[in-house]
Write an enzyme that holds these catalytic residues in place. Structure first.
Site, PDB file in Angstrom:
ATOM      1  N   ASP A   1     -39.080  23.937  54.021  1.00  0.00           N
ATOM      2  CA  ASP A   1     -38.043  23.686  54.907  1.00  0.00           C
ATOM      3  C   ASP A   1     -37.142  24.924  55.096  1.00  0.00           C
ATOM      4  OD1 ASP A   1     -38.731  21.015  55.094  1.00  0.00           O
ATOM      5  OD2 ASP A   1     -37.305  20.169  53.816  1.00  0.00           O
TER       6      ASP A   1
HETATM    7  N1  URA Z   1     -40.330  18.913  50.181  1.00  0.00           N
HETATM    8  C1  URA Z   1     -39.019  19.246  50.880  1.00  0.00           C
HETATM    9  O1  URA Z   1     -38.682  18.162  50.934  1.00  0.00           O
HETATM   10  N2  URA Z   1     -38.861  20.244  51.435  1.00  0.00           N
HETATM   11  C2  URA Z   1     -39.590  21.384  51.156  1.00  0.00           C
HETATM   12  O2  URA Z   1     -39.396  22.418  51.940  1.00  0.00           O
HETATM   13  C3  URA Z   1     -40.895  21.206  50.337  1.00  0.00           C
HETATM   14  C4  URA Z   1     -41.266  20.047  49.881  1.00  0.00           C
END
Ligand code: URA
Length: 254
Positions: free
Chosen positions: A107
């Site tokens: 993310d």
């Molecule tokens: N899980 C999440 O919620 N975000 C990420 O960036 C990676 C794994």
């Protein structure tokens, strides 16, 4: 791709511009192959064996390259984006020119280990849930965590939220510290659905306030890399991505 190719194609592959820009460089006499200036960008060059220089600077050729990036928060995991900075913008153009892509997605607000590779098969192996490559995260959440949370993660959480519904695979939760206000935990998952870790914690009533990936398979984030820094993987590290630590291995990671 084989190692024998036209000189203009090789220069483009090495990030020295487009094919037509590469032809200009050659025409201008700025490129030498094995010490000899060449003027014909159409000659076939064995990239693995020939010494190619541009303005006297040696160009280093590798058929595939793998990068370990400590992804900073605020940067998109994407090959390109019209408006926002992507992880590819943190690397020299050489990597995009040879077709390297992020293997999986973090993310925008997540930090930590991201592999960027020009080897599509390796990327697939890292991403595909079929291979069950474990990903270890360090998560800070907004309340207490305990053994009941670890048991729920281990049993496999049912996720049902605004983004959809799925049964998460069993995951390992190791609580590192817990208080009524805030806790820290390491989590190991073997799939990478949209907002996977955040949604798993949300299913337990917790909000993730910080998330950092520490490990992919047996490959650990180099603790010497500050957010935004990167380096190529060593041969040994690239081989680590081909294997997975035993299921009962402890969750570790820098
Ligand atoms: N899980 C999440 O919620 N975000 C990420 O960036 C990676 C794994």
């Amino acid at each position: 791709m084989g190692d024998v190719m036209r000189l203009d194609r090789l220069l483009a592959f090495l990030g020295e511009g487009t094919r037509s820009e590469a032809r200009e460089l050659v025409r201008a006499g700025r490129v030498c192959v094995d010490g000899t200036p060449v003027r014909d960008a159409g000659i076939q060059v064995d990239a693995a064996r020939s010494a190619v220089t541009l303005d006297g600077r040696a160009l280093s050729y590798k058929r595939v390259r793998h990068v370990m990036l400590n992804k900073p928060a605020g940067v998109l995991t994407a090959a390109r984006d019209k408006r926002q900075r992507t992880v590819m913008d943190l690397l020299p153009p050489l990597y995009a020119a040879m077709g390297a892509m992020p293997a999986g997605r973090l993310d925008k607000d997540t930090e930590g280990l991201l592999v960027i590779t020009s080897d599509g098969q390796l990327a697939h192996r890292i991403i595909s849930p079929k291979h069950e490559v474990g990903k270890v995260y360090l998560a800070r959440v907004d309340g207490p965590l305990d053994g009941a949370d670890a048991a729920a993660f281990a049993a496999g959480l049912h996720i049902s939220d605004a983004d959809g519904e799925f049964d998460a695979r069993p995951a390992r939760l190791e609580v590192l510290s817990s208080s009524p206000q805030e806790s820290e935990a390491r989590v190991r998952v073997t799939e990478g659905r949209y907002h996977q870790v955040k949604r798993m914690f949300a299913a337990r009533g917790r909000t993730v306030v910080d998330l950092k990936r520490l490990q992919i398979g047996a490959l650990m984030l180099d603790p010497a890399l500050e957010p935004g820094q990167w380096r190529e993987l060593t041969q040994e590290e690239a081989e680590l991505l081909e294997q997975e630590p035993p299921e009962n291995a402890t969750i570790t990671g820098g």
